[in-house]
Design an enzyme around this catalytic site. Structure first.
Site, mmCIF file in Angstrom:
data_model
loop_
_atom_site.group_PDB
_atom_site.id
_atom_site.type_symbol
_atom_site.label_atom_id
_atom_site.label_comp_id
_atom_site.label_asym_id
_atom_site.label_seq_id
_atom_site.Cartn_x
_atom_site.Cartn_y
_atom_site.Cartn_z
ATOM 1 N N ASP A 1 -11.200 10.666 -4.851
ATOM 2 C CA ASP A 1 -12.278 11.342 -5.028
ATOM 3 C C ASP A 1 -12.324 12.291 -5.993
ATOM 4 O OD1 ASP A 1 -10.320 12.741 -3.102
ATOM 5 O OD2 ASP A 1 -12.090 14.000 -2.919
ATOM 6 N N THR B 1 -11.689 3.378 3.333
ATOM 7 C CA THR B 1 -10.754 4.112 4.083
ATOM 8 C C THR B 1 -11.233 5.055 4.883
ATOM 9 O OG1 THR B 1 -10.091 5.967 2.299
ATOM 10 C CG2 THR B 1 -9.041 3.815 1.909
ATOM 11 N N GLU B 2 -10.536 5.779 5.760
ATOM 12 C CA GLU B 2 -11.194 6.996 6.611
ATOM 13 C C GLU B 2 -11.662 8.083 5.663
ATOM 14 O OE1 GLU B 2 -7.890 4.998 9.218
ATOM 15 O OE2 GLU B 2 -7.921 5.756 7.220
ATOM 16 N N ASP C 1 -2.575 12.455 -2.817
ATOM 17 C CA ASP C 1 -2.262 14.077 -3.173
ATOM 18 C C ASP C 1 -2.553 14.012 -4.855
ATOM 19 O OD1 ASP C 1 -1.597 16.736 -3.801
ATOM 20 O OD2 ASP C 1 -0.256 16.490 -1.772
ATOM 21 N N GLU D 1 0.796 -1.071 -0.089
ATOM 22 C CA GLU D 1 -0.198 -0.101 0.014
ATOM 23 C C GLU D 1 0.964 1.112 0.166
ATOM 24 O OE1 GLU D 1 -3.484 2.437 2.294
ATOM 25 O OE2 GLU D 1 -2.384 0.988 3.575
ATOM 26 N N LYS E 1 -1.534 21.511 -9.882
ATOM 27 C CA LYS E 1 -0.450 22.347 -10.524
ATOM 28 C C LYS E 1 0.117 21.828 -11.658
ATOM 29 C CE LYS E 1 -0.393 26.156 -6.977
ATOM 30 N NZ LYS E 1 0.269 26.949 -6.184
ATOM 31 N N GLU F 1 4.231 5.138 3.991
ATOM 32 C CA GLU F 1 3.710 6.479 4.292
ATOM 33 C C GLU F 1 4.752 7.631 4.564
ATOM 34 O OE1 GLU F 1 1.915 9.647 4.472
ATOM 35 O OE2 GLU F 1 0.512 8.112 4.222
#
Length: 208
Positions: free
Chosen positions: A150, A187-188, A114, A38, A118, A63
């Site tokens: 999303d 996921t959260e 993320d 992941e 730009k 992460e």
């Protein structure tokens, strides 16, 4: 979303080195034990549920954000006595790539990365063509990459990136509902977005 520094982070790391590492104390050979990766584990909820659903598999969660990493370590420390099939690593994913063997991975999961909207930032996207070529090296033939977001613009661009590199068979599911499948826990972020009525987009890429 900016996460505040946790004063307890360092003590949590020290108490949980069996499930949480930095690159400085990570044995490169240990990477070979993990067929599932992941990228961007966030606060750890997805990794926790995925490893629980698949006790016969091993999962490596990476992460880069230390504050999110601290939250993930704290969350997963609560289940580590019963779930022993995961490891968290605090590192940029690019530093890990050279340690992973060709065709080692069965699955790669990328959840709500993320969007880097730009133009001059877009080469940093986890779905950028240079990254897709690296994932292709890491995945076994028939291995799958799950990309969930999303952000509609990021998703549209990402679909085009996959078509550009032309290395995968792709399936697009939008809107995606995690409760309708057993292979991709929520996921959260997904829960928060869905409560606000935001559509979730999923791309499943299979290595040819």
């Amino acid at each position: 979303m900016r996460l505040r520094h946790r004063k307890w982070a360092d003590s949590v790391f020290e108490e949980n080195k069996d499930i949480a590492r930095n690159l400085s104390d990570f044995d490169p050979e240990a990477v070979k034990e993990f067929p599932n990766l992941e990228i961007g584990s966030g606060c750890g909820g997805f990794l926790q549920e995925l490893s629980f659903r698949n006790p016969e598999e091993r999962f490596l969660g990476v992460e880069i954000n230390k504050n999110a990493f601290a939250l993930a370590v704290k969350k997963l420390s609560a289940v580590k006595d019963n779930q022993k099939n995961f490891l968290l690593l605090n590192a940029p994913i690019e530093r890990l790539f050279p340690l992973i063997q060709d065709e080692q991975l069965s699955h790669i999961y990328i959840n709500f990365p993320d969007p880097w909207p730009k133009k001059k930032q877009q080469h940093r996207r986890l779905s950028y063509p240079t990254m897709l070529k690296e994932y292709y090296r890491l995945l076994k033939k028939g291995g799958k990459l799950y990309f969930r977001t999303d952000n509609a613009d990021l998703f549209t661009d990402s679909v085009n990136y996959f078509k550009e590199v032309d290395l995968y068979d792709i399936e697009v599911i939008e809107p995606f509902f995690s409760e309708n499948v057993d292979y991709l826990p929520p996921t959260e972020y997904e829960r928060k977005f869905r409560e606000k009525g935001v559509d979730i987009h999923l791309l499943i890429a299979t290595k040819r």
